[in-house]
Write a protein that holds these residues in place. Structure first.
Motif, PDB file in Angstrom:
ATOM      1  N   PHE A  59       0.820  -1.054   0.004  1.00 19.83           N
ATOM      2  CA  PHE A  59       0.140   0.080   0.056  1.00 19.83           C
ATOM      3  C   PHE A  59       0.750   1.137  -0.050  1.00 19.83           C
ATOM      4  N   SER A  60       2.042   1.214   0.895  1.00 16.21           N
ATOM      5  CA  SER A  60       2.830   2.427   0.708  1.00 16.21           C
ATOM      6  C   SER A  60       3.503   2.547  -0.281  1.00 16.21           C
ATOM      7  N   SER A  61       3.820   1.471  -0.981  1.00 20.45           N
ATOM      8  CA  SER A  61       4.551   1.819  -2.353  1.00 20.45           C
ATOM      9  C   SER A  61       3.571   2.302  -3.416  1.00 20.45           C
ATOM     10  N   LEU A  62       2.211   1.566  -3.600  1.00 22.05           N
ATOM     11  CA  LEU A  62       1.223   2.062  -4.404  1.00 22.05           C
ATOM     12  C   LEU A  62       1.067   3.408  -4.177  1.00 22.05           C
ATOM     13  N   TRP A  63       0.605   3.700  -3.130  1.00 26.71           N
ATOM     14  CA  TRP A  63       0.219   5.240  -2.820  1.00 26.71           C
ATOM     15  C   TRP A  63       1.483   6.225  -3.107  1.00 26.71           C
ATOM     16  N   GLY A  64       2.835   5.697  -2.751  1.00 29.92           N
ATOM     17  CA  GLY A  64       3.958   6.534  -3.134  1.00 29.92           C
ATOM     18  C   GLY A  64       4.179   6.859  -4.590  1.00 29.92           C
ATOM     19  N   TYR A  65       3.825   5.609  -5.353  1.00 31.58           N
ATOM     20  CA  TYR A  65       3.886   5.699  -6.955  1.00 31.58           C
ATOM     21  C   TYR A  65       3.003   6.696  -7.301  1.00 31.58           C
ATOM     22  N   TRP A  66       1.553   6.803  -6.761  1.00 21.02           N
ATOM     23  CA  TRP A  66       0.712   7.796  -7.120  1.00 21.02           C
ATOM     24  C   TRP A  66       0.967   9.100  -6.977  1.00 21.02           C
ATOM     25  N   GLN A  67       2.039   9.429  -5.717  1.00 23.03           N
ATOM     26  CA  GLN A  67       2.599  10.525  -5.526  1.00 23.03           C
ATOM     27  C   GLN A  67       3.170  11.231  -6.720  1.00 23.03           C
ATOM     28  N   SER A  68       4.124  10.449  -7.276  1.00 23.55           N
ATOM     29  CA  SER A  68       4.836  10.943  -8.512  1.00 23.55           C
ATOM     30  C   SER A  68       3.873  11.315  -9.677  1.00 23.55           C
ATOM     31  N   ILE A  69       2.692  11.019  -9.579  1.00 24.04           N
ATOM     32  CA  ILE A  69       1.724  11.548 -10.582  1.00 24.04           C
ATOM     33  C   ILE A  69       1.022  12.632 -10.206  1.00 24.04           C
ATOM     34  N   HIS A  70       0.333  12.643  -9.117  1.00 20.09           N
ATOM     35  CA  HIS A  70      -0.513  13.837  -8.496  1.00 20.09           C
ATOM     36  C   HIS A  70       0.425  14.707  -7.674  1.00 20.09           C
ATOM     37  N   ARG A  71       1.707  14.779  -7.462  1.00 17.12           N
ATOM     38  CA  ARG A  71       2.847  15.596  -6.874  1.00 17.12           C
ATOM     39  C   ARG A  71       2.124  16.228  -5.604  1.00 17.12           C
ATOM     40  N   ALA A  72       1.257  15.877  -4.981  1.00 19.25           N
ATOM     41  CA  ALA A  72       0.930  16.198  -3.399  1.00 19.25           C
ATOM     42  C   ALA A  72       1.854  15.875  -2.574  1.00 19.25           C
ATOM     43  N   ARG A  73       1.878  16.395  -1.292  1.00 20.77           N
ATOM     44  CA  ARG A  73       2.814  15.841  -0.245  1.00 20.77           C
ATOM     45  C   ARG A  73       1.944  14.822   0.333  1.00 20.77           C
ATOM     46  N   THR A  74       2.539  13.839   0.895  1.00 19.97           N
ATOM     47  CA  THR A  74       1.737  12.588   1.352  1.00 19.97           C
ATOM     48  C   THR A  74       2.617  11.778   2.339  1.00 19.97           C
ATOM     49  N   THR A  75       1.967  11.113   3.195  1.00 20.83           N
ATOM     50  CA  THR A  75       2.689  10.312   4.220  1.00 20.83           C
ATOM     51  C   THR A  75       2.995   8.988   3.685  1.00 20.83           C
TER      52      THR A  75
END
Length: 776
Positions: free
Chosen positions: A526-542
């Motif tokens: 889950f952390s890896s998937l949501w982190g990958y999504w961050q590279s798309i949406h560029r928001a700051r995330t946990t």
């Protein structure tokens, strides 16, 4: 591409060295005496198995057409062994998603920084608000360069990933083919050896997620260059060996450490082989060259590990926990027992990995080389097949196998210490790796040489091309049937929920909690998937899954969160980290305010574990007034729409560390400075801060409670029996206020039982909780 100096004709030595060739004058084995079809397919006749290659006739290296045919055949076998990956080349990722998505994030981040002209060394947007250094992720220099290049031709990054994935197989087979051919000078024997290494258990296991460690192709090329350099030093050979070593390191950071051992052993083996009378002159003729090699590669290593150097220079701990090194050794039986992913392991034998507790470590700790390779190794040993440097290759194979066993081997209820554990105490680079079992990749490369010699010996004893072809093709078919993992696991990348784009469209600097929140050893996919999504949406995330534990983030942010996965499963009323006695809803508001989170994205669809559903539903109900969006996959809570606390509420932030060494411990460590955030809805009423069951670590401490430099309380705290200390009534300013707990010193723990984490973080106090109450 093979360097020109490596593929050109060797210049024969004018006179053979008197100190080498211990078997001179012996009758050559069938390996050499029956040269089948000399000149065809790149064979080079006349090799003497008792002499090093440099003292024989110059070889005719395989032609480019031969190499292309070998590569094409390896690609076909890799496609069959990993079916149906070839059919989902542009739509699904091979293996498990956790590490491949982390790898994609690394490549996307590096590419974005390159295009934007930014430093890649620190990413503040992952593991927010702590951020994470790039040095906590595996270096992927070759993969990133290939990704940037391939992205010039396609936007399909799954296809780019799979192209690099298949390249790992083919380059491993091709590099091993050249190493085996260089030794035995028989192309079909070398082809079969390369095929066995390409499809061996460790390779296919790493192919389930480790794009970097399956790039083994440069390792056999480096070994060729290194052996040539040590045998007969020269400037050209020095440059090639140094360049190929750096290429090995650029492929996978682990190889920087692992490659040292076969290289160092060849130096020791050659020195011993020189004989008593020649050892001194042999060493004096090479020590300068070896020192020059080190001088050449050190700047390159500094550049390749610049992310790790930056992280260490900025106070981030780079050492791996010794406990992980001890846990990730390959059991000795794993070299002979197929895994449940293999055909034999699936249908013919019991699941030994499950019976011995190795299921969760199977991808790292399976060392199975296959029945063909094991049978040929046994044949070569029993028949004493001769080939150049046989003593080195057999001993190097044994060394790699033993090192892959890790620190210890379990025998019944006892444990026997192994060389990797002894070396750990005197070889600091071992502190940077987690999995000694990965030596099994180097063992597979070393095994290819005696395997090729065995095949060549068998073929030399056969008459007629039909018998020889039947031997090679039969072994190849059995290798494929034995080692293939069909159907190979594949997974599509789940599409990112559209709400992320909506949030970043409204505020490009928005910060979100991806809930549940996980520590470094929890919820990795889950952390890896949501982190990958961050590279798309560029928001700051946990979100984000670094390779090393991000201790400040895990101990200070995750474990104190209302959305921590552990708390969602087993909540403790009123307790959040070192905070005791607060209302859950009020604390959630303050947590968002103190850490400057704008939204909470609650994952409740397919990509969320059902065991967290109850806890997520409970906290969603508490914060129902802040919900701004919900569908089947996610619910979004906006912190700006939540009402302020109705009760006195506080939060222990930076500087308060959970004991990660002893999870059952009820105490918390306080660093030299700790942050306490307080929300007091009645600022006209004084309050008292209590340090519950506190004691000093290592020596007496003078501790001050301050607000914006103004001292509110002072204590002298001694080691020994815990006691509870109260401040005098204090009146912080209005609204949300920030207090500081400041100590006059700290110490690094010297005993394992005193540590807060495996990083040996320095701290000053231990306490059970922090409580705040109104003075009246």
């Amino acid at each position: 591409m093979i360097p020109r100096q490596l593929v050109g004709r060797e210049t024969p030595s004018p006179q053979p060295s008197p100190t080498r060739g211990e078997g001179a004058g012996k009758t050559p084995s069938p390996l050499v005496g029956e040269g089948w079809g000399e000149g065809a397919f790149g064979e080079s006749p006349g090799a003497d198995p008792e002499l090093p290659i440099d003292e024989q006739a110059p070889p005719r290296w395989p032609r480019m057409t031969t190499l292309l045919l070998v590569a094409a055949s390896y690609l076909a076998f890799a496609s069959m062994a990993t079916y149906p990956v070839v059919l989902t080349f542009g739509s699904e990722m091979p293996g498990q998603l956790t590490d491949p998505l982390e790898h994609l994030w690394i490549m996307r981040w590096s590419r974005a920084c390159l295009l934007d002209g930014r430093s890649p060394f620190f990413c503040p947007a992952l593991n927010y608000p702590s951020g994470v250094p790039l040095g906590y992720f595996p270096t992927m220099h070759i993969q990133t360069a290939a990704y940037v290049f391939l992205c010039l031709f396609t936007r399909n990054e799954i296809a780019c990933f799979n192209a690099m994935w298949f390249f790992g197989f083919v380059s491993t087979g091709l590099g091993t083919f050249l190493l085996a051919w260089w030794t035995v000078r028989k192309a079909w024997a070398a082809w079969l050896a390369g095929l066995g290494t390409m499809l061996c258990g460790p390779m296919l296991m790493h192919a389930h997620g480790h794009l970097e460690t399956m790039q083994v192709g440069a390792v056999p090329l480096f070994l060729i260059a290194w052996l040539r350099l040590v045998d007969r030093p020269g400037r050209g050979r020095l440059a090639i060996a140094a360049g190929l070593y750096l290429l090995v390191v650029a492929c996978a950071p682990y190889f920087a450490v692992l490659a040292v051992f076969p290289a160092a052993w060849y130096v020791a083996w050659s020195w011993l082989d020189a004989g008593r009378g020649g050892r001194r002159s042999w060493l004096m003729g090479r020590v300068g060259w070896l020192a020059t090699f080190a001088g050449l590669v050190l700047p390159g290593l500094f550049a390749l590990f610049s992310g790790q150097v930056w992280a260490a220079g900025h106070g981030f701990t780079m050492d791996r926990p010794r406990s992980q090194f001890n846990s990730f050794g390959a059991p000795p039986w794993s070299s002979f027992v197929p895994s449940p992913r293999h055909a034999l392991g699936r249908f013919a034998i019991p699941d030994v990995f499950a019976a011995t507790g190795y299921t969760s470590r199977m991808s790292e700790c399976s060392s199975y080389l296959g029945v063909v390779a094991l049978g040929l190794l046994a044949y070569a040993a029993i028949r004493r097949v001769r080939f150049p440097r046989a003593g080195y290759w057999w001993s190097a194979l044994g060394l790699m196998v033993v090192l892959s066993w890790g620190s210890q081997v379990e025998v019944g209820s006892g444990r026997i210490g192994m060389p990797a554990g002894w070396i750990y105490g005197i070889f600091p680079p071992f502190h940077l790796i987690r999995v000694p079992a990965r030596f099994n990749l180097f063992a597979a490369v070393c095994a290819a040489v005696p395997v090729a010699a065995a095949v060549a010996d068998l073929m030399g004893r056969m008459r007629g091309p039909i018998a020889r072809s039947s031997l090679v093709l039969g072994c190849a078919g059995l290798t494929l049937a034995d080692l293939a993992m069909v159907p190979f696991e594949t997974s599509p990348i789940p599409p990112m929920p559209g709400i992320y784009r909506e949030l970043t469209y409204r505020d490009p600097d928005t910060s979100v909690i991806d809930a549940p929140m996980f520590g470094s050893s929890e919820g990795q996919v889950f952390s890896s998937l949501w982190g990958y999504w961050q590279s798309i949406h560029r928001a700051r995330t946990t979100a984000g899954y670094p390779g090393l534990p991000n201790v400040p983030f895990e101990a200070e942010i995750v474990r104190a969160s209302p959305w921590w996965s552990g708390r969602l499963v087993a909540p403790v009323a009123g307790r959040f980290g070192a905070v005791e006695g607060v209302d859950e809803r009020d604390y959630a508001w303050l947590y968002l305010k103190a850490h400057r989170f704008d939204h909470v994205v609650v994952h409740q669809g397919r990509w969320s574990d059902p065991k967290y559903r109850g806890g997520l539903d409970r906290i969603k109900a508490l914060l129902a007034e802040g919900r701004v969006f919900e569908d089947a996959d996610v619910a979004v809570i906006a912190s700006a729409r939540l009402r302020a606390p109705e009760h006195l509420t506080w939060l222990c932030g930076e500087g308060f560390r959970r004991d990660l060494i002893h999870p059952a411990s009820t105490s918390y460590g306080v660093l030299r400075e700790g942050r306490i955030v307080v929300a007091n809805p009645t600022p006209d009423r004084p309050m008292i801060v209590s340090l519950v069951e506190v004691w000093a670590f290592a020596r007496p401490r003078t501790v001050r409670l301050t607000e914006e430099g103004r001292e509110l309380a002072r204590w002298t705290i001694d080691p020994g029996a815990p006691r509870t200390l109260d401040s005098p009534p204090i009146r912080p300013g209005d609204g949300v206020r920030e207090l500081r707990l400041e100590s006059d010193g700290d110490d690094r723990p010297t005993r394992h039982a005193e540590r807060l984490d495996d990083a040996r973080t320095a701290y000053s106090l231990r306490l059970r909780a922090v409580r705040i109450r109104n003075a009246d």
